[in-house]
Design an enzyme around this catalytic site. Structure first.
Site, PDB file in Angstrom:
ATOM      1  N   LYS A 145       0.692  -0.886  -0.322  1.00 61.95           N
ATOM      2  CA  LYS A 145       0.021   0.255   0.178  1.00 61.95           C
ATOM      3  C   LYS A 145       0.682   1.338   0.279  1.00 61.95           C
ATOM      4  O   LYS A 145       0.301   2.059  -0.576  1.00 61.95           O
ATOM      5  CB  LYS A 145      -1.261  -0.409   0.849  1.00 61.95           C
ATOM      6  CG  LYS A 145      -1.978   1.079   1.588  1.00 61.95           C
ATOM      7  CD  LYS A 145      -3.039   1.117   1.811  1.00 61.95           C
ATOM      8  CE  LYS A 145      -2.819   0.481   3.653  1.00 61.95           C
ATOM      9  NZ  LYS A 145      -2.230   1.762   4.836  1.00 61.95           N
ATOM     10  N   SER A 146       1.411   1.828   0.990  1.00 58.78           N
ATOM     11  CA  SER A 146       2.625   2.339   1.016  1.00 58.78           C
ATOM     12  C   SER A 146       3.387   2.443  -0.314  1.00 58.78           C
ATOM     13  O   SER A 146       3.207   4.219  -0.984  1.00 58.78           O
ATOM     14  CB  SER A 146       3.678   2.760   2.213  1.00 58.78           C
ATOM     15  OG  SER A 146       3.159   1.793   3.425  1.00 58.78           O
ATOM     16  N   ARG A 193       2.587   5.680  -3.316  1.00 59.89           N
ATOM     17  CA  ARG A 193       3.906   7.010  -3.747  1.00 59.89           C
ATOM     18  C   ARG A 193       4.297   6.764  -5.372  1.00 59.89           C
ATOM     19  O   ARG A 193       4.750   7.820  -6.075  1.00 59.89           O
ATOM     20  CB  ARG A 193       5.554   6.212  -3.080  1.00 59.89           C
ATOM     21  CG  ARG A 193       5.126   6.767  -1.278  1.00 59.89           C
ATOM     22  CD  ARG A 193       6.480   6.541  -0.812  1.00 59.89           C
ATOM     23  NE  ARG A 193       6.036   6.281   0.615  1.00 59.89           N
ATOM     24  CZ  ARG A 193       5.772   6.339   1.799  1.00 59.89           C
ATOM     25  NH1 ARG A 193       4.000   5.982   1.556  1.00 59.89           N
ATOM     26  NH2 ARG A 193       5.688   6.991   2.949  1.00 59.89           N
ATOM     27  N   SER A 249       7.613   8.661  12.354  1.00 62.62           N
ATOM     28  CA  SER A 249       6.422   8.517  10.920  1.00 62.62           C
ATOM     29  C   SER A 249       6.489   9.257  10.048  1.00 62.62           C
ATOM     30  O   SER A 249       6.850  10.257   9.817  1.00 62.62           O
ATOM     31  CB  SER A 249       5.110   9.766  11.725  1.00 62.62           C
ATOM     32  OG  SER A 249       4.178   9.429  10.907  1.00 62.62           O
ATOM     33  N   GLN A 288       4.927   8.867   7.479  1.00 60.62           N
ATOM     34  CA  GLN A 288       3.101  10.326   6.987  1.00 60.62           C
ATOM     35  C   GLN A 288       3.969  11.690   7.870  1.00 60.62           C
ATOM     36  O   GLN A 288       4.229  12.356   5.652  1.00 60.62           O
ATOM     37  CB  GLN A 288       2.627   9.995   7.257  1.00 60.62           C
ATOM     38  CG  GLN A 288       1.676   8.346   6.819  1.00 60.62           C
ATOM     39  CD  GLN A 288       0.337   8.278   7.471  1.00 60.62           C
ATOM     40  OE1 GLN A 288      -0.267   8.765   8.069  1.00 60.62           O
ATOM     41  NE2 GLN A 288       0.002   6.765   6.587  1.00 60.62           N
ATOM     42  N   ASP A 345       1.348  -1.314  11.800  1.00 58.77           N
ATOM     43  CA  ASP A 345       0.305  -1.686  11.400  1.00 58.77           C
ATOM     44  C   ASP A 345       0.336  -3.293  12.071  1.00 58.77           C
ATOM     45  O   ASP A 345      -1.090  -3.917  11.509  1.00 58.77           O
ATOM     46  CB  ASP A 345       0.522  -1.472   9.819  1.00 58.77           C
ATOM     47  CG  ASP A 345       0.404   0.194   9.330  1.00 58.77           C
ATOM     48  OD1 ASP A 345      -0.225   0.878  10.180  1.00 58.77           O
ATOM     49  OD2 ASP A 345       0.779   0.175   8.660  1.00 58.77           O
TER      50      ASP A 345
HETATM   51  C1  S3P Z   1       2.321   4.800   6.453  1.00 53.69           C
HETATM   52  C2  S3P Z   1       2.520   5.408   7.607  1.00 53.69           C
HETATM   53  C3  S3P Z   1       2.681   4.599   8.788  1.00 53.69           C
HETATM   54  C4  S3P Z   1       1.999   3.647   8.530  1.00 53.69           C
HETATM   55  C5  S3P Z   1       0.719   3.682   7.656  1.00 53.69           C
HETATM   56  C6  S3P Z   1       1.420   3.625   6.394  1.00 53.69           C
HETATM   57  C7  S3P Z   1       3.506   5.219   4.705  1.00 53.69           C
HETATM   58  O1  S3P Z   1       1.938   6.083   9.320  1.00 53.69           O
HETATM   59  O2  S3P Z   1       0.569   3.052   9.330  1.00 53.69           O
HETATM   60  O3  S3P Z   1      -0.863   2.738   7.702  1.00 53.69           O
HETATM   61  O4  S3P Z   1       2.447   4.962   3.996  1.00 53.69           O
HETATM   62  O5  S3P Z   1       4.087   6.476   5.106  1.00 53.69           O
HETATM   63  P1  S3P Z   1       2.631   6.660  10.389  1.00 53.69           P
HETATM   64  O6  S3P Z   1       3.644   7.227   9.666  1.00 53.69           O
HETATM   65  O7  S3P Z   1       1.446   7.634  10.678  1.00 53.69           O
HETATM   66  O8  S3P Z   1       3.116   6.025  11.908  1.00 53.69           O
END
Ligand code: S3P
Length: 427
Positions: A19-20, A24, A164, A166, A312
């Protein structure tokens, strides 16, 4: 949905794309010059929200199920959307796009579903504002909807209070548009897909320990990206293979990036029988096949720097801990409270309903495993990872388990139930 006990799970499964990495690929492909081709893209609702946001900003994206083509228009090729941008349930979409939008020459309102409108956005608003961004929470509560007025940005060094990806990625993406260098230091290293993929697109980005730095470049260039299977989705079958007796599951093509592989390290430390096979590297991302066999697990303590690498997966690790002998203590994971649901509250609540001895704490939980679980009526709270984790718990519970809003797995793993059923029926 009705879920039942299983005698054993056997066979092979290929989990959907990460997913990540899928998010991107769409974002960076949209900002690159030329056509980016992405294979094994995750067709989950979250990644479709990212596609829809970039289409609204004038990017042509062809979605031919497993393969997508992104006709990027360069760093300054986005245009003002008509109406608001909707990130749906996706925190990654909301926070990463905010960094990109901060440096545009148009204004946008960005919102999402009820869960997104409760999740904290100050964590990105603070560093982006330090860069000069004009970003406000429309309801004044530090959450979406956000009004982002594009403006010129200045590079900063940001010491992030949270590990994080994100937050880190949002700041680094704003850094693509800033004058000078932008860097982020985090307390522990979070997933580094942004750093690896931006580098592959030609960005001037470097990492040193827990610090990532970016220097603006005039252009990014299109790529071919083959997305590895999502280890966060594989985690459900890792757990199932370990805790359901007489099981043997081969999970093919799983991303095992060291910033994401905490589930493997924890499963091994708990006594899990997992063989990592056919290791290879594709586009900077390590992948492998995982052979998982039933094991007698024992409790451990999970804390500190490993937490961001399995954040996660904690709901399903908690299910593994319920099946393990002894006590598992999870600490330093207060971030769980601000995910798609409050995962400390919901995981402990659901485990208790199934007869597990578990105590929630401020930053995690304490689980004493080994007691047999029983079926219960559970609520997913519309959180995909809760629904999938307790579908695995149901496999070892006596009697039937009823899951409310079980279809929310569509967020990250639309074929989850049929893939699980396949392993059961082949047994
Ligand atoms: C993600 C970062 C994580 C993760 C999320 C996806 C990402 O969150 O929990 O499911 O794709 O960068 P955080 O950055 O808030 O930890």
């Amino acid at each position: 949905m009705l879920l039942k006990r299983a005698d054993k799970l056997c066979g092979e499964v290929t989990v959907p794309g990460d997913k990540s990495i899928s998010h991107r690929a769409v974002m960076f492909g949209s900002l690159a010059l030329g056509t980016t081709r992405v294979t094994h893209f995750l067709q989950g609702a979250d990644c479709l929200s990212t596609i829809s946001c970039f289409r609204k900003m004038g990017i042509e994206i062809e979605n031919n199920s497993d393969e997508i083509l992104i006709h990027g228009k360069g760093l300054h090729g986005l245009c003002a959307p008509e109406g608001i941008l909707d990130a749906g349930n996706s925190g990654t979409t909301t926070r990463l796009i905010s960094g990109i939008l901060s440096g545009q020459n148009f204004d946008v309102t960005l919102t999402g579903d009820a869960s997104i409108c409760k999740r904290p956005m100050k964590r990105i608003m603070t560093p982006l504002s330090m860069m000069g961004a004009d970003i406000t929470s429309i309801n004044g509560n530090g959450c979406a909807p956000l009004l982002i007025k594009g403006t010129s940005l200045t590079g900063i060094h940001y010491d992030s209070p949270v590990a994080s990806a994100q937050v880190k990625s949002s700041v680094l993406l704003a850094g693509l548009y800033a004058d000078g260098i932008t860097s982020v230091t985090e307390p522990f290293l979070s997933r580094n897909h942004t750093e690896l993929m931006l580098h592959a697109f030609g960005a001037n980005i470097t990492s040193d320990g827990t610090t990532a730095s970016i220097v603006p470049e005039p252009a990014l260039h299109a790529l071919e990206i083959n997305v590895p299977g999502d280890i966060s989705s594989a985690a459900y079958f890792i757990a199932a293979g370990l805790i359901v007796p007489n099981s043997e599951i081969l999970i093919k093509n799983v991303g095992i990036n060291p910033t994401r592989d905490g589930i493997l390290r924890v499963a091994l430390a708990m006594g899990g029988n997992i063989t990592v096979m056919n290791k290879r590297t594709d586009g900077g991302e390590e992948t492998a096949d995982l052979l998982v066999k039933s094991s007698s697990l024992h409790g451990i303590t999970i804390e500190g720097g490993i937490i961001p690498t399995l954040i996660d997966e904690i709901p399903v690790i908690a299910v593994m801990a319920a099946a393990a002998d002894g006590t598992t203590t999870i600490k330093d994971a207060a971030e769980l409270k601000v995910k798609e649901s409050d995962r400390i509250a919901i995981v402990t609540d659901n485990l208790m309903k199934m007869g597990c001895d578990v105590t929630p704490t401020d930053d995690g939980m304490i689980i004493t495993g080994g007691k047999s679980l029983h079926g219960a009526t559970l609520d997913s709270c519309l959180d995909h990872r809760i629904a999938m984790s307790f579908a695995i718990a149901a496999l070892i519970a006596d009697g039937e388990t009823h899951m409310k809003d079980a279809e929310c797995v569509d967020i990250s793993y639309p074929t989850f139930y049929s893939d699980l059923e396949n392993l059961i029926s082949k047994s």
